[in-house]
Design an enzyme around this catalytic site. Structure first.
Site, PDB file in Angstrom:
ATOM      1  CG  ASP A   1      42.175 -32.885  31.018  1.00 14.09           C
ATOM      2  OD1 ASP A   1      41.068 -32.555  30.553  1.00 14.09           O
ATOM      3  OD2 ASP A   1      43.049 -32.067  31.357  1.00 14.09           O
TER       4      ASP A   1
ATOM      5  CG  HIS B   1      40.527 -29.344  32.009  1.00  8.56           C
ATOM      6  ND1 HIS B   1      41.726 -29.657  31.394  1.00  8.56           N
ATOM      7  CD2 HIS B   1      40.349 -28.010  31.827  1.00  8.56           C
ATOM      8  CE1 HIS B   1      42.233 -28.560  30.856  1.00  8.56           C
ATOM      9  NE2 HIS B   1      41.427 -27.545  31.108  1.00  8.56           N
TER      10      HIS B   1
ATOM     11  CB  SER C   1      42.977 -24.594  31.350  1.00 10.16           C
ATOM     12  OG  SER C   1      42.196 -25.010  30.277  1.00 10.16           O
TER      13      SER C   1
END
Lengths: 380, 262
Positions: free
Chosen positions: B216, B244, B94
């Site tokens: 995602d 995610h 991320s």
């Protein structure tokens, strides 16, 4: 157990399908790929989409954008790690537009190998609760802002006092030495000498007030009362000097002193001098002039004891309770000038030495007693 | 306090080469608990918590420093220098994908390989660029974070309780995974979701692998393609996983992809 009782007795309304669909909470079961496997009628009605439209949809399509981000970044990892989350705030979208504010419990269902089979969500409408909680958060933030502003203000105020006090010391010292020079070196009439002596007393009193204010401000600013202890220098001469100074300020008062300090005292002598000066000042201000003031200092049983006693009207209960608080003045008759810091500072000095300052008062005598250990203890 | 304590750095594994795992917004190094151990036989594995997350030193938090992703990248470099890392493998999830990119630009010798899991150089749509979110969405997120930090706030002591559904957790602290300080979390969300690192991608010189999930909600596939198109020589693998966090939902796939790349 018979089949009918398992299914809720004879009441057809209590069958499992109905318990599921018309439970007073929304219920979703979501597959590992994020699609809704089952949704109860209650949730479908709340969201307005209808049961058929909800099933098969991606969970994140049912969530508001903010909830979607929070779910993916915070809740989903937590669910994977601990298998459940409780009492989380989530917003669902509705067909008609407004977000549906909810509190949600969720739990994973896994197979024996630990693989995720589905995630179940019990959804409770919580608009009012959420509003209330938001208000709580807002008011906490507002309170913190107000407290921070207030802290800043009061720090500024105390710094101002500290600087002012510090700057006042120099002119006071000049006046004091000027008065001394006049009294010692110049020809002054007897009346003039008397005035100079009164002036000297006033200057001393002003200096004490400044010292007390400075100590107080320093304490408030976090410096606290700092001590320079030394057990090797005798304490008695310091006490004698303080008593002599106060006698010169209040020549009409009968101040009797008895000193019997026979062992070394590990203390800050200047501070103990300040303590006894504050106690004596208090006795002079509040004691009845007709009665003598008695100052005793002695060592006894591994302790230093200092007692200052005066006659006069006793201290009443409410006054006694607040005696050592800053800016407290027992009575405010015009002659009782002062900030009400003397006893507070004295008690702070006592505490800094690991000692105590206590007061007793009855019709005959008002007595302040300071007791401290001769040697520094662990606690102090 | 040393940087290793500040960032709660945990080193394991036996290999000569190091592999650093960095967690994203919303969690802590627990994010890698199903992936990192698989590399302990061949690598020295390094996990850490960003300041504000997990067991990092909250007192080290400085809103100015951490008001930019570069502040987090500087921490990563400090950890790397403390451990003497050269030509190491960086694995960032991320927002930490971009933190790793920034760190590798600051000190290109530290990481020879970057593995970016669900990266996004910019979350907010900008003209033809589709990041996936509008600026108003992010404002709403920042507001909404307060709603869920009521019960998760650092003020509340975590509750120790048994969990009958997951007995293997035993007496582990409930919600102790991914604990973040609420105030810092809000700042971190702001810097994460308002950063724009698109211009940095072209300057990356490390070998780069991008791992992207099929579905995602945070970083859409087009963003993964954008990163692939802009980091010279990079490779994009679309994992057959949703969500995610493939490091938790599909750890085996993530491990296999990393292993094949390094």
């Amino acid at each position: 157990m018979s089949e009918t009782s398992e299914r809720g007795g004879d009441d057809p309304g209590e069958e499992f399908e109905d318990l599921f669909n018309n439970a007073p909470c929304g219920y979703l079961s979501v597959l590992p790929d994020g699609r809704v496997a089952r949704a109860n009628a209650r949730f479908a009605t709340w969201s307005g989409f209808g049961q058929d439209a909800v099933v098969g949809r991606k969970l994140h399509e049912l969530l508001s954008v903010a909830t979607r981000i929070f779910f993916e970044t915070n809740l989903s990892p937590l669910l994977r790690m601990q298998g459940f989350v409780d009492e989380v705030a989530m917003d669902f979208v509705t067909l008609s537009g407004p977000k549906m504010q909810c509190l949600v419990n969720a739990a994973e269902r896994r197979d024996d190998a630990g693989n995720l089979l589905s995630t179940r969500f019990a959804i409770f409408l919580a608009a009012e609760r959420r509003q209330y909680e938001r208000a709580l958060v807002d008011s906490k933030a507002a309170m913190e802002r107000a407290a921070a502003a207030e802290r800043e203000n009061s720090e500024l105020r105390e710094q101002f006092i500290a600087i002012l006090g510090h700057d006042l010391r120099n002119p006071l010292a000049s006046i004091s030495s000027g008065v001394r020079l006049l009294a010692q070196r110049e020809t002054v009439s007897a009346k003039g000498q008397q005035i100079l002596s009164l002036m000297q007393g006033s200057v001393m009193r002003a200096s004490e007030l400044v010292d007390n204010v400075l100590d107080f401000a320093r304490g408030r600013l976090g410096g606290g009362i700092t001590l320079a202890r030394d057990a090797n220098v005798p304490l008695t001469p310091v006490l004698e000097q303080v008593v002599a100074e106060l006698r010169s300020i209040a020549p009409t008062r009968d101040i009797r002193s008895e000193f019997a300090i026979e062992e070394p005292v590990d203390c800050d002598r200047v501070r103990i001098g300040q303590l006894i000066s504050n106690l004596l000042g208090n006795a002079i201000t509040h004691g009845a002039p007709a009665w003598p003031i008695l100052v005793q200092a002695y060592t006894h049983d591994e302790a230093l004891v200092i007692v200052v006693a005066n006659g006069g009207s006793p201290i009443d209960g409410p006054t006694m309770a607040r005696l050592f608080q800053p800016f407290f003045r027992g009575d405010v008759r015009p002659k009782h000038v002062g900030l009400g810091l003397g006893l507070h500072i004295a008690s702070e000095i006592a505490k800094a030495h690991g000692g105590t300052l206590t007061a007793t008062s009855d019709a005959e005598v008002t007595r302040f007693t300071f007791v401290m250990p001769l040697r520094k203890t662990q606690a102090s | 306090m040393s940087v290793l304590e500040r960032n709660n750095v945990k080193v394991a594994g036996a290999g000569a080469r190091a592999m650093v795992f960095a967690h994203g917004f919303g969690c802590d190094q627990n994010m890698w608990r199903l992936v990192a151990p698989a590399f302990e036989d061949a690598f020295k594995t390094i996990m850490f918590d960003h300041v504000g997350a997990g067991s990092s030193d909250l007192s080290a938090y400085d809103p100015d420093k951490y008001g930019r992703l570069q502040g987090y990248a500087d921490d990563l470099i400090a950890i790397g220098r403390e451990l003497g890392l050269r030509d190491a493998v960086f694995v960032g999830h991320s927002v930490s994908a971009m933190i790793g990119v920034l760190a590798s630009l600051s000190d290109p010798s530290m990481f020879s390989d970057l593995i970016l899991v669900g990266p996004s150089p910019r979350y907010i749509n900008d003209g033809a660029y589709i990041g996936g979110f509008d600026a108003s969405d992010i404002d709403e997120l920042l507001e909404a974070l307060s709603d869920n930090h009521l019960g998760w706030s650092a003020m509340m002591a975590p509750i120790i309780m048994g969990n009958p559904d997951r007995p293997e957790l035993g007496g582990e602290l409930i919600n102790s995974f991914c604990r973040t300080d609420p105030v810092i979390a809000k700042d971190f969300a702001r810097v994460t979701f308002t950063s724009d690192n698109r211009a940095d991608l072209a300057r990356v010189t490390a070998r780069t692998l991008i791992l992207q999930c099929r579905d995602d909600a945070i970083a859409p596939e087009t963003v993964g393609e954008y990163v692939r198109n802009n980091i010279p020589g990079s490779e994009l693998i679309i994992l057959d996983a949703t969500g995610h966090c493939p490091n938790l939902s599909a750890p085996k796939d993530v491990i296999a992809a990393i292993r094949a790349f390094v």
